[in-house]
Write an enzyme that holds these catalytic residues in place. Structure first.
Site, mmCIF file in Angstrom:
data_model
loop_
_atom_site.group_PDB
_atom_site.id
_atom_site.type_symbol
_atom_site.label_atom_id
_atom_site.label_comp_id
_atom_site.label_asym_id
_atom_site.label_seq_id
_atom_site.Cartn_x
_atom_site.Cartn_y
_atom_site.Cartn_z
ATOM 1 N N HIS A 162 0.834 -1.227 0.000
ATOM 2 C CA HIS A 162 0.000 0.000 0.000
ATOM 3 C C HIS A 162 0.863 1.270 0.000
ATOM 4 O O HIS A 162 0.426 2.317 0.460
ATOM 5 C CB HIS A 162 -0.945 0.049 1.212
ATOM 6 C CG HIS A 162 -1.682 -1.228 1.459
ATOM 7 N ND1 HIS A 162 -2.940 -1.488 0.965
ATOM 8 C CD2 HIS A 162 -1.309 -2.351 2.140
ATOM 9 C CE1 HIS A 162 -3.327 -2.696 1.340
ATOM 10 N NE2 HIS A 162 -2.348 -3.242 2.048
ATOM 11 N N SER A 283 14.933 22.369 -14.884
ATOM 12 C CA SER A 283 13.760 23.200 -15.113
ATOM 13 C C SER A 283 14.223 24.568 -15.598
ATOM 14 O O SER A 283 15.261 25.058 -15.172
ATOM 15 C CB SER A 283 12.977 23.338 -13.798
ATOM 16 O OG SER A 283 12.236 24.547 -13.810
ATOM 17 N N LYS A 289 15.906 22.245 -9.560
ATOM 18 C CA LYS A 289 15.218 21.011 -9.967
ATOM 19 C C LYS A 289 16.061 20.073 -10.812
ATOM 20 O O LYS A 289 16.871 20.488 -11.628
ATOM 21 C CB LYS A 289 13.977 21.375 -10.788
ATOM 22 C CG LYS A 289 12.915 22.086 -9.969
ATOM 23 C CD LYS A 289 11.876 21.167 -9.444
ATOM 24 C CE LYS A 289 10.875 20.789 -10.507
ATOM 25 N NZ LYS A 289 9.910 19.845 -9.974
ATOM 26 N N GLU A 296 9.671 9.209 -16.420
ATOM 27 C CA GLU A 296 8.283 9.597 -16.702
ATOM 28 C C GLU A 296 7.877 9.205 -18.122
ATOM 29 O O GLU A 296 6.750 8.762 -18.372
ATOM 30 C CB GLU A 296 8.111 11.109 -16.512
ATOM 31 C CG GLU A 296 8.235 11.519 -15.049
ATOM 32 C CD GLU A 296 8.327 13.027 -14.901
ATOM 33 O OE1 GLU A 296 7.356 13.627 -14.427
ATOM 34 O OE2 GLU A 296 9.360 13.612 -15.266
#
Ligand code: ARG
Length: 465
Positions: A162, A283, A289, A296
């Site tokens: 979970h 970024s 970042k 992704e």
């Protein structure tokens, strides 16, 4: 000549006018099936040789055909070939050029075959090659994962259910879980290759042919195990493409799950891994970042790969035997899925190989959230002969106390523990550590470092490395 009136040299005999512009556009597949040129030419050469051997065409015509096909191959490879939409597909583009090059003999090549068995052959050959290539890429990915597992056989990390910390495991064990998944993908693609390894050439339009062809010869020449057994099935079967896409979808799903973990783990909140500069991006506005774009995109590629599987299943689901033009829609999804999966596996392989594990963060997290509670319960079962349900209950009380005292289970005093259940003795502290917890899980397939070493050895043997 009527074939000139109709605008189609291949089947124009009974046509009076050529096709409407829109008809030509919807009908033509050359824009995407031209990638099958090498398979188409290989199939035609094998067919021509067989026709000569069976004395169906003359050796002289056979020679002309083979030379002409070689010329076409080099024209296409040199980028000099002019593909024409009016000629619909790769088969007719090549045959028409052959006629320009060698004249009448070109017209003999299509004896005892049809575009129906031709496309079934070309596409099968293409899918088989793509599958073999993906097999190789998977072996590399698995190799990288096994090496990581070896390096991290006893690197502690939290195991999750979970997405809540559950029990401590090792990062090596986690890597080997993915080896199992990709190992199944490997066996799936190999199974698919085995089943698709039958040659449909010679099924002709659908019913076979009256010419005395030798299908075993063309099958051998084209590197298949054997010819297909039923001509109707040969031209209407696309299971090889569906199995390829099924394999690709399941494999992409595995990659996506792994990519998702890398996305989560590389956040500052988790900080389990650091992605290398090579496999992340910055970024344009936030200088701090470092984004896991490769992961992704691997996660996202799964969408189009699964989409291709559903697309082809849907194309095929209502088709009566045998060939219908619907089946021309079988290709683009497969081409796209193959290149997406190639890229996804390669990106994942590089990303894993290049990432570094933040052992301390992982170990710290492995011990948080009372992850060794089960070890206390197991001790009670083993040493105090408690039924597991009761031990679970006693351990729950210990966790509640530790929570109240804001400490770990191992930091509770013996008196505190005995106040909960007097059967608890000081030996309990021997099991209350994350390392001990991991080391104790020696059941077959469990997370202990010895087990992980055995899994690694087993897989290395399977892969012959
Ligand atoms: N371009 C067609 C395809 O991809 C080739 C087979 C055409 N056969 C036919 N009977 N029209 O499926």
């Amino acid at each position: 000549m009527s074939n000139l009136t109709s605008g189609n040299q291949m089947w124009g005999g009974r046509f009076v006018t050529g096709p409407d512009e829109i008809m030509e556009e919807i009908n033509a597949s050359i824009d995407f099936d031209k990638v099958l040129y090498a398979q188409d030419i290989a199939g035609s050469k094998a067919h021509a040789r067989m026709l000569v051997k069976q004395a169906i065409i003359s050796a002289d015509d056979g020679d002309k055909i083979l030379k002409g096909l070689d010329t076409i191959l080099s024209e296409i490879e040199a980028g000099e070939f002019k593909f024409s939409r009016a000629l619909e597909d790769i088969h007719m583009n090549i045959e028409s050029r052959l006629a320009e090059l060698i004249g009448e003999a070109a017209g003999r090549l299509h004896t005892a075959r049809s575009r129906n068995d031709q496309i079934a052959l070309d596409f099968r050959l293409w899918v088989k090659q793509a599958a073999q290539q993906l097999d190789g890429l998977l072996v590399t990915l698995i190799g990288v994962l096994i090496d990581k597992a070896d390096e991290h056989k006893d690197t502690l990390m939290p195991g999750f259910t979970h997405l809540q910390g559950a029990q401590p495991v090792t990062f090596g064990h986690h890597c080997m879980a993915y080896v199992e998944m990709f190992g199944r993908d490997l066996s799936r693609v190999r199974d698919a290759i085995h089943r698709m390894d039958e040659c449909p050439l010679g099924a002709a339009a659908l019913a076979g042919t009256g010419f005395n062809i030798d299908r075993h010869m063309t099958s051998d020449e084209l590197g298949f195990r054997e010819p297909t057994r039923n001509s109707l099935d040969s031209v209407s079967d696309r299971d090889f493409a569906l199995e390829f896409l099924s394999f690709a979808s399941i494999c992409a799903t595995h990659l996506s799950r792994m990519a998702e973990e890398y996305v989560i783990w590389s956040t500052s909140q988790f900080n389990f891994i650091s992605l290398s500069d090579k496999f992340s991006t910055g970024s344009s506005i936030m200088p701090q970042k470092k984004n896991p774009d490769a992961a992704e995109l691997v996660r996202a590629k799964t969408g189009r790969i699964n989409g291709s599987l559903i697309g082809l299943l849907t194309v095929m689901k209502g088709l009566p035997l045998t060939y219908s033009k619907d089946m021309q829609e079988d290709k683009e999804g497969v081409f796209d899925a193959a290149s997406s999966l190639r890229l996804a596996i390669a990106a994942m392989t590089g990303m894993i190989d290049d990432s570094s594990i933040n052992k301390q963060e992982m170990a710290k997290a492995a011990g948080s959230g009372y992850s060794i509670a089960t070890d206390l319960a197991d001790w009670l079962v083993r040493e105090a002969d408690m039924p597991f349900r009761q031990a679970h209950h006693v351990t729950g009380a210990a966790v509640a106390l530790a929570e109240k005292n804001e400490c770990g289970l191992e930091e509770l005093s013996l008196e505190d523990l005995q106040a909960i259940d007097k059967r608890i003795e000081k030996g309990v502290f021997d099991v209350l550590s994350v390392e001990k917890s991991v080391q104790s899980r020696k059941s077959f397939g469990g997370t202990s470092p010895d087990n992980v070493a055995q899994q690694i050895a087993w897989w290395r043997k399977q892969l012959g490395s």
